[in-house]
Design a protein around this motif. Structure first.
Motif, PDB file in Angstrom:
ATOM      1  N   SER A 241       5.946   3.340  13.608  1.00 14.79           N
ATOM      2  CA  SER A 241       6.845   2.753  14.601  1.00 14.79           C
ATOM      3  C   SER A 241       7.864   1.865  13.905  1.00 14.79           C
ATOM      4  CB  SER A 241       6.065   1.957  15.650  1.00 14.79           C
ATOM      5  OG  SER A 241       5.346   0.912  15.040  1.00 14.79           O
ATOM      6  N   ILE A 242       8.973   1.666  14.584  1.00 17.10           N
ATOM      7  CA  ILE A 242      10.053   0.843  14.034  1.00 17.10           C
ATOM      8  C   ILE A 242      10.937   0.371  15.191  1.00 17.10           C
ATOM      9  CG2 ILE A 242      11.630   2.793  13.688  1.00 17.10           C
ATOM     10  CD1 ILE A 242      12.643   1.451  11.169  1.00 17.10           C
TER      11      ILE A 242
ATOM     12  N   SER B 108       0.858  -1.175   0.000  1.00 17.94           N
ATOM     13  CA  SER B 108       0.000   0.000   0.000  1.00 17.94           C
ATOM     14  C   SER B 108       0.901   1.234   0.000  1.00 17.94           C
ATOM     15  CB  SER B 108      -0.923  -0.007   1.224  1.00 17.94           C
ATOM     16  OG  SER B 108      -0.152   0.016   2.418  1.00 17.94           O
ATOM     17  N   PRO B 109       0.360   2.421  -0.300  1.00 17.63           N
ATOM     18  CA  PRO B 109       1.212   3.618  -0.371  1.00 17.63           C
ATOM     19  C   PRO B 109       1.976   3.854   0.929  1.00 17.63           C
ATOM     20  CG  PRO B 109      -0.949   4.079  -1.275  1.00 17.63           C
ATOM     21  CD  PRO B 109      -1.040   2.712  -0.654  1.00 17.63           C
ATOM     22  N   THR B 110       3.295   3.926   0.816  1.00 19.18           N
ATOM     23  CA  THR B 110       4.151   4.079   1.991  1.00 19.18           C
ATOM     24  C   THR B 110       5.301   5.023   1.653  1.00 19.18           C
ATOM     25  OG1 THR B 110       3.642   1.830   2.731  1.00 19.18           O
ATOM     26  CG2 THR B 110       5.594   2.876   3.674  1.00 19.18           C
ATOM     27  N   LEU B 111       5.572   5.946   2.559  1.00 19.59           N
ATOM     28  CA  LEU B 111       6.735   6.824   2.444  1.00 19.59           C
ATOM     29  C   LEU B 111       7.819   6.346   3.399  1.00 19.59           C
ATOM     30  CD1 LEU B 111       5.005  10.327   2.364  1.00 19.59           C
ATOM     31  CD2 LEU B 111       6.183   9.214   0.462  1.00 19.59           C
ATOM     32  N   LEU B 112       9.057   6.423   2.956  1.00 19.92           N
ATOM     33  CA  LEU B 112      10.204   6.061   3.789  1.00 19.92           C
ATOM     34  C   LEU B 112      10.924   7.334   4.215  1.00 19.92           C
ATOM     35  CD1 LEU B 112      11.630   3.027   1.773  1.00 19.92           C
ATOM     36  CD2 LEU B 112      10.146   2.975   3.797  1.00 19.92           C
ATOM     37  N   PHE B 113      10.905   7.596   5.516  1.00 16.16           N
ATOM     38  CA  PHE B 113      11.599   8.760   6.072  1.00 16.16           C
ATOM     39  C   PHE B 113      12.956   8.299   6.603  1.00 16.16           C
ATOM     40  CE2 PHE B 113       7.357  10.284   5.850  1.00 16.16           C
ATOM     41  CZ  PHE B 113       7.431  11.670   5.803  1.00 16.16           C
ATOM     42  N   GLY B 114      14.029   8.838   6.016  1.00 18.40           N
ATOM     43  CA  GLY B 114      15.356   8.511   6.500  1.00 18.40           C
ATOM     44  C   GLY B 114      15.635   9.200   7.824  1.00 18.40           C
ATOM     45  N   LEU B 115      16.112   8.431   8.808  1.00 17.94           N
ATOM     46  CA  LEU B 115      16.425   8.981  10.121  1.00 17.94           C
ATOM     47  C   LEU B 115      17.895   8.752  10.448  1.00 17.94           C
ATOM     48  CD1 LEU B 115      13.420   7.841  12.378  1.00 17.94           C
ATOM     49  CD2 LEU B 115      13.782  10.077  11.310  1.00 17.94           C
ATOM     50  N   ARG B 116      18.531   9.801  10.924  1.00 21.91           N
ATOM     51  CA  ARG B 116      19.871   9.684  11.515  1.00 21.91           C
ATOM     52  C   ARG B 116      19.696   9.779  13.030  1.00 21.91           C
ATOM     53  NH1 ARG B 116      23.634  13.050  13.760  1.00 21.91           N
ATOM     54  NH2 ARG B 116      25.846  12.547  13.404  1.00 21.91           N
TER      55      ARG B 116
ATOM     56  N   GLY C 243      27.149   5.034  18.777  1.00 21.89           N
ATOM     57  CA  GLY C 243      27.443   6.320  18.156  1.00 21.89           C
ATOM     58  C   GLY C 243      26.292   6.798  17.306  1.00 21.89           C
ATOM     59  N   THR C 244      26.292   6.427  16.005  1.00 21.94           N
ATOM     60  CA  THR C 244      25.291   6.914  15.058  1.00 21.94           C
ATOM     61  C   THR C 244      24.807   5.774  14.175  1.00 21.94           C
ATOM     62  OG1 THR C 244      26.350   9.096  14.998  1.00 21.94           O
ATOM     63  CG2 THR C 244      24.830   8.581  13.214  1.00 21.94           C
ATOM     64  N   THR C 245      23.525   5.820  13.830  1.00 18.35           N
ATOM     65  CA  THR C 245      22.972   4.841  12.899  1.00 18.35           C
ATOM     66  C   THR C 245      21.978   5.542  11.977  1.00 18.35           C
ATOM     67  OG1 THR C 245      21.950   2.654  12.704  1.00 18.35           O
ATOM     68  CG2 THR C 245      21.003   4.142  14.326  1.00 18.35           C
ATOM     69  N   HIS C 246      21.695   4.900  10.847  1.00 24.52           N
ATOM     70  CA  HIS C 246      20.732   5.423   9.884  1.00 24.52           C
ATOM     71  C   HIS C 246      19.687   4.340   9.617  1.00 24.52           C
ATOM     72  CE1 HIS C 246      23.024   9.071   8.619  1.00 24.52           C
ATOM     73  NE2 HIS C 246      24.045   8.341   9.075  1.00 24.52           N
ATOM     74  N   VAL C 247      18.424   4.696   9.697  1.00 20.25           N
ATOM     75  CA  VAL C 247      17.332   3.747   9.445  1.00 20.25           C
ATOM     76  C   VAL C 247      16.260   4.445   8.615  1.00 20.25           C
ATOM     77  CG1 VAL C 247      17.724   2.431  11.563  1.00 20.25           C
ATOM     78  CG2 VAL C 247      16.147   4.386  11.597  1.00 20.25           C
ATOM     79  N   ASP C 248      15.394   3.637   8.002  1.00 20.51           N
ATOM     80  CA  ASP C 248      14.226   4.143   7.286  1.00 20.51           C
ATOM     81  C   ASP C 248      12.979   3.897   8.125  1.00 20.51           C
ATOM     82  OD1 ASP C 248      15.486   5.117   5.000  1.00 20.51           O
ATOM     83  OD2 ASP C 248      15.447   3.150   4.013  1.00 20.51           O
ATOM     84  N   LEU C 249      12.195   4.947   8.317  1.00 22.93           N
ATOM     85  CA  LEU C 249      10.932   4.834   9.042  1.00 22.93           C
ATOM     86  C   LEU C 249       9.791   4.739   8.023  1.00 22.93           C
ATOM     87  CD1 LEU C 249       9.314   5.044  11.757  1.00 22.93           C
ATOM     88  CD2 LEU C 249       9.197   7.510  11.306  1.00 22.93           C
ATOM     89  N   PRO C 250       9.123   3.580   7.903  1.00 19.27           N
ATOM     90  CA  PRO C 250       8.018   3.462   6.941  1.00 19.27           C
ATOM     91  C   PRO C 250       6.755   4.111   7.496  1.00 19.27           C
ATOM     92  CG  PRO C 250       8.380   1.368   8.046  1.00 19.27           C
ATOM     93  CD  PRO C 250       9.417   2.300   8.575  1.00 19.27           C
TER      94      PRO C 250
END
Length: 216
Positions: free
Chosen positions: A85-86, A19-27, A93-100
């Motif tokens: 939620s994810i 279904s329509p989903t946006l991926l928000f990149g999070l640092r 330190g630092t990580t990068h993830v995608d929040l659907p």
């Protein structure tokens, strides 16, 4: 207290979602660079319509949400967009993830109606975070993500348009009460109209003709 810092690095459509989903990149950064075992992260997304300007064609499409433009100083209130939620895996330190973030094209929903009214530019969003972070070197510790944690995001209108065009090309959706839908069905049957598009075309033409006759 574990100190997490959140930044939005961008947003893009999910190309293969059901279904329509946006991926928000999070640092996400743990400022003391202590090991994080996991984060159960929740995010509330809000639209901040007062933080952008609007072209005349956009103003015409937003009257149902905000009223007449001379009232916008008081009516351009934040709009609820989505909850997401994810579970963030372990990092240091630092990580990068995608929040659907699941989206709707139901025009009865204020956020979808707002997005659909925009022709260009960016949508100012506020991301409000909460949840639980699991940390600890010598012992396991669970702490809440403070409610004041947030991040701003400017989502290009073109991203929303690309998403909707991929899932619903050149179409829109209307939700009607059952009795109204039944009336439309009877109208379509009585006039032998081949499609719902023809039903609305016929009704609009009738209304326009009545309006012109009343103006004479």
């Amino acid at each position: 207290m574990t100190d997490l810092d959140f930044r939005c690095t961008g947003v893009r459509p999910e190309p293969f979602g059901a279904s329509p989903t946006l991926l928000f990149g999070l640092r996400i950064e743990e400022r003391d660079h202590l090991p994080v075992h996991a984060v159960v992260l929740r995010c509330q997304l809000r639209i901040e319509p007062a933080k952008r300007t609007y072209d005349p064609d956009e103003v015409d499409m937003l009257g149902d949400l905000f009223g007449e433009p001379d009232r916008w100083n008081s009516t351009l209130k934040p709009l609820q967009f989505a909850h997401a939620s994810i579970t963030v895996p372990a990092f240091s330190g630092t990580t990068h993830v995608d929040l659907p973030v699941p989206c709707t094209y139901d025009t009865e929903v204020a956020s979808a109606s707002y997005f659909r009214a925009l022709a260009r530019g960016e949508v100012p969003l506020l991301m409000l975070f909460s949840g639980t972070v699991f940390t600890g070197n010598d012992r396991f510790r669970a702490e809440p993500v403070p409610w004041h944690k947030e991040a701003s995001c400017l989502m290009p209108v073109a991203v929303w348009q690309e998403l909707i065009e991929a899932y619903f090309p050149n179409t829109g959706w209307l939700r009607l009460r059952k009795d109204r839908l039944d009336e439309l069905r009877r109208y379509r049957s009585a006039h032998a109209l081949p499609s719902w598009e023809r039903v609305f075309e016929d009704l609009l033409a009738t209304a326009e003709a009545a309006q012109l006759k009343g103006a004479e």
